[in-house]
Design an enzyme around this catalytic site. Structure first.
Site, PDB file in Angstrom:
ATOM      1  N   LYS A 116       0.807  -1.225   0.000  1.00 43.26           N
ATOM      2  CA  LYS A 116       0.000   0.000   0.000  1.00 43.26           C
ATOM      3  C   LYS A 116       0.839   1.274   0.000  1.00 43.26           C
ATOM      4  CE  LYS A 116      -4.222  -1.786   1.809  1.00 43.26           C
ATOM      5  NZ  LYS A 116      -5.296  -1.506   2.715  1.00 43.26           N
ATOM      6  N   LYS A 237     -17.186  -4.586   3.477  1.00 42.53           N
ATOM      7  CA  LYS A 237     -18.429  -4.217   2.809  1.00 42.53           C
ATOM      8  C   LYS A 237     -19.575  -5.185   3.136  1.00 42.53           C
ATOM      9  CE  LYS A 237     -15.293  -2.621  -0.699  1.00 42.53           C
ATOM     10  NZ  LYS A 237     -14.478  -3.051  -1.841  1.00 42.53           N
ATOM     11  N   ARG A 291      -7.865  -7.375  -9.132  1.00 49.20           N
ATOM     12  CA  ARG A 291      -8.600  -8.624  -9.381  1.00 49.20           C
ATOM     13  C   ARG A 291     -10.075  -8.327  -9.570  1.00 49.20           C
ATOM     14  NH1 ARG A 291     -11.295  -8.360  -4.727  1.00 49.20           N
ATOM     15  NH2 ARG A 291     -10.143  -7.720  -2.886  1.00 49.20           N
ATOM     16  N   ARG A 337     -24.546  -8.877   0.735  1.00 48.87           N
ATOM     17  CA  ARG A 337     -23.687 -10.037   1.012  1.00 48.87           C
ATOM     18  C   ARG A 337     -24.338 -10.838   2.131  1.00 48.87           C
ATOM     19  NH1 ARG A 337     -17.319  -8.482   0.698  1.00 48.87           N
ATOM     20  NH2 ARG A 337     -17.430  -6.952  -0.982  1.00 48.87           N
TER      21      ARG A 337
HETATM   22  P1  ADP Z   1      -8.257  -3.134   3.386  1.00 42.79           P
HETATM   23  O1  ADP Z   1      -7.313  -3.398   2.249  1.00 42.79           O
HETATM   24  O2  ADP Z   1      -7.817  -3.737   4.679  1.00 42.79           O
HETATM   25  O3  ADP Z   1      -9.687  -3.439   3.026  1.00 42.79           O
HETATM   26  P2  ADP Z   1      -8.591  -0.272   2.805  1.00 42.79           P
HETATM   27  O4  ADP Z   1      -7.461   0.682   2.730  1.00 42.79           O
HETATM   28  O5  ADP Z   1      -9.195  -0.717   1.492  1.00 42.79           O
HETATM   29  O6  ADP Z   1      -8.156  -1.550   3.669  1.00 42.79           O
HETATM   30  O7  ADP Z   1      -9.747   0.347   3.696  1.00 42.79           O
HETATM   31  C1  ADP Z   1     -10.892  -0.404   4.076  1.00 42.79           C
HETATM   32  C2  ADP Z   1     -11.874   0.496   4.777  1.00 42.79           C
HETATM   33  O8  ADP Z   1     -11.268   1.101   5.938  1.00 42.79           O
HETATM   34  C3  ADP Z   1     -12.365   1.681   3.946  1.00 42.79           C
HETATM   35  O9  ADP Z   1     -13.438   1.350   3.090  1.00 42.79           O
HETATM   36  C4  ADP Z   1     -12.787   2.629   5.062  1.00 42.79           C
HETATM   37  O10 ADP Z   1     -14.006   2.204   5.633  1.00 42.79           O
HETATM   38  C5  ADP Z   1     -11.706   2.438   6.119  1.00 42.79           C
HETATM   39  N1  ADP Z   1     -10.584   3.386   5.907  1.00 42.79           N
HETATM   40  C6  ADP Z   1      -9.423   3.157   5.251  1.00 42.79           C
HETATM   41  N2  ADP Z   1      -8.627   4.252   5.242  1.00 42.79           N
HETATM   42  C7  ADP Z   1      -9.287   5.219   5.924  1.00 42.79           C
HETATM   43  C8  ADP Z   1      -8.999   6.592   6.267  1.00 42.79           C
HETATM   44  N3  ADP Z   1      -7.872   7.166   5.919  1.00 42.79           N
HETATM   45  N4  ADP Z   1      -9.947   7.281   6.977  1.00 42.79           N
HETATM   46  C9  ADP Z   1     -11.104   6.690   7.342  1.00 42.79           C
HETATM   47  N5  ADP Z   1     -11.428   5.398   7.069  1.00 42.79           N
HETATM   48  C10 ADP Z   1     -10.547   4.671   6.354  1.00 42.79           C
END
Ligand code: ADP
Length: 447
Positions: A116, A237, A291, A337
């Site tokens: 990331k 989600k 993906r 889901r």
């Molecule tokens: P993962 O890969 O573990 O799913 P993500 O970076 O895609 O992590 O983030 C998943 C969820 O976490 C986001 O949809 C949001 O709900 C929360 N999130 C991630 N980053 C932030 C942030 N900077 N501020 C607030 N919520 C966040």
């Protein structure tokens, strides 16, 4: 076109890939653990190979066993599905080294976006707006303190190799920083074997909005609009909808163009999703998934495009069968889901389903591997069905979904169907005014 594809996955996604293969006249090979020998996708596949015992580390994540199976049956390509090895760059490389096509992006793109920190640096270079934060890993608490001063509170410590919402800790102020930093680092180490973490500003009430892109090897890149995935629990989600209730055509085109230009510059291949947080009419990149997504059917519903079919065609070297100007968005789609979990405690509830009744009607789609007599194994993800409903507009979609949730029967195990009914009954869902924290903090009253 390929004549035989091995599907390196299980559950609803294995069935989804199998169906696309059948339509393309491609023979299918199912792999399965000993726990899944009775699974539907195994029975429907042209061939099947048992690759190991129930635990995924010994079966669905067992790379040598999967490669051996592919060689044994003479598969020309491997579809990794969703989860398991689908974002494992080493796996993609090993597959290609055995002269088998990996149905997905190039290993270097999977690797880059899987880290990331690297993903953020790359996204910034490609002109994608980011959540403000650090762009190197935070090696010790002193560095964390310095970076935190720059980013400001509240902030989030996130794992560089993170996924599934794990390795993420909030610090509301300086007092909370040390424990958030230490626990994020140890959770990251335990979950991903990589304790690198970075800092991001913690957005207060954003929405999660993601853009679907697709690219072929001839330089054609198209965006397929956005999906709104803000109804979440533990950063995971629960319900997704397309289009987002808060994005207008102009905004959709702007963010879609940004996303598709960026992946085009990368020379990206296949399906990809760029995930953003959206707050104050601004988009902030959080990550890219290299993906197929669990929620892909809602994009299929509003565009009429079969994403898995396109993904396979692209991997086989064909050009995209449409251009950006051909993509039309029609109506509204929502996906629920359905997990084998207690709707109050969210404790998994494996067991035998003795009664299954599928809902039906115009615009109602079920993606699932369950049937009456199906035994939900305790070893894997608890997602057992996806209910996808399409309507001419959001109101019709909500009414259809309500009826479909009334019709569906999955008994006697506990499922999250009642949670979906509860969500649908709220004014917030009816109006689409939720944010990523609404479900947990308002509806479930948990912080
Ligand atoms: P993962 O890969 O573990 O799913 P993500 O970076 O895609 O992590 O983030 C998943 C969820 O976490 C986001 O949809 C949001 O709900 C929360 N999130 C991630 N980053 C932030 C942030 N900077 N501020 C607030 N919520 C966040």
């Amino acid at each position: 076109m390929f004549s035989k594809i091995l599907i390196a996955n299980r559950g609803d996604v294995a069935l989804r890939v199998l169906r696309a293969c059948k339509e393309l006249n491609i023979k299918t090979v199912a792999i399965h653990s000993t726990a899944d020998s009775e699974a539907i996708h195994v029975r429907l596949a042209d061939e099947s190979v048992c690759i190991g015992p129930a635990p995924s580390s010994k079966s669905y994540l067992n790379i040598p066993a999967i490669i051996t199976a592919a060689q044994l049956v003479g598969a020309e390509a491997i579809h990794p599905g969703v989860g398991f090895l689908s974002e494992n760059a080493d796996f993609a490389e090993i597959v290609e080294a055995h002269n088998i096509v990996f149905i997905g992006p190039k290993p270097e793109h999977i690797r880059c976006m899987g880290d990331k920190i690297e993903a953020k640096i790359t996204a910034q270079k490609l002109g994608i707006p980011l959540v403000p934060g650090s762009k190197t890993d935070i090696i010790n608490f002193e560095t964390a303190l310095q970076e935190a001063k720059k980013v400001g509170y509240p902030l989030l410590i996130k794992a560089a190799s993170g996924g599934g919402g794990r390795g993420m800790k909030v610090a509301l102020n300086e007092e909370e920083l040390e424990s958030a930093f230490t626990s994020a680092k140890s959770e990251a180490k335990a979950a991903f074997g990589d304790d690198r973490v970075y800092i991001e500003r913690y957005l207060q009430k954003p929405r999660h909005i993601e853009v679907q892109i697709i690219a072929d090897k001839f330089g054609n890149t198209v965006h397929l609009g956005e999906r709104e995935c803000s109804i979440q629990r533990r950063h995971q989600k629960v319900i997704e909808e397309a289009p987002s209730p808060v994005i207008d055509d102009k905004t959709r085109n702007i963010i879609g163009e940004i996303a598709s230009k960026a992946v085009s510059k990368m020379g990206y291949l296949g399906l990809g999703t760029i995930e953003f947080l959206y707050e104050g009419n601004q988009f902030f990149f959080i990550e890219m998934n290299t993906r197929l997504q669990v929620e892909h059917p809602i994009t299929e519903a509003i565009t009429g495009i079969d994403l898995v079919r396109e993904q396979i065609r692209i991997a086989a070297g064909y050009p995209l069968s449409f251009q950006q100007k051909d993509v039309q968005f029609k109506g509204h789609a929502i996906e629920c889901r359905i997990n084998a979990e207690d709707p109050q405690t969210f404790i998994p509830s494996p067991g035998t389903i003795t009664q299954f009744h599928s809902p039906g009607g115009l615009g109602v789609r079920i993606e699932s591997c369950i049937y009456s007599g199906y035994k939900v194994p305790p070893y894997y993800d608890s997602l057992i069905a996806k209910l996808i409903v399409h309507g001419n507009d959001r109101d019709q979609c909500l009414l259809r979904l309500k009826q479909a949730l009334k019709e569906i029967v999955i008994e006697p195990i506990s499922t999250t169907i009642d949670l979906h009914k509860q969500i649908l009954d709220t004014e917030v869902m009816q109006k689409g005014t939720y944010d990523i924290r609404w479900l947990e903090t308002k509806l479930l009253n948990r912080n």
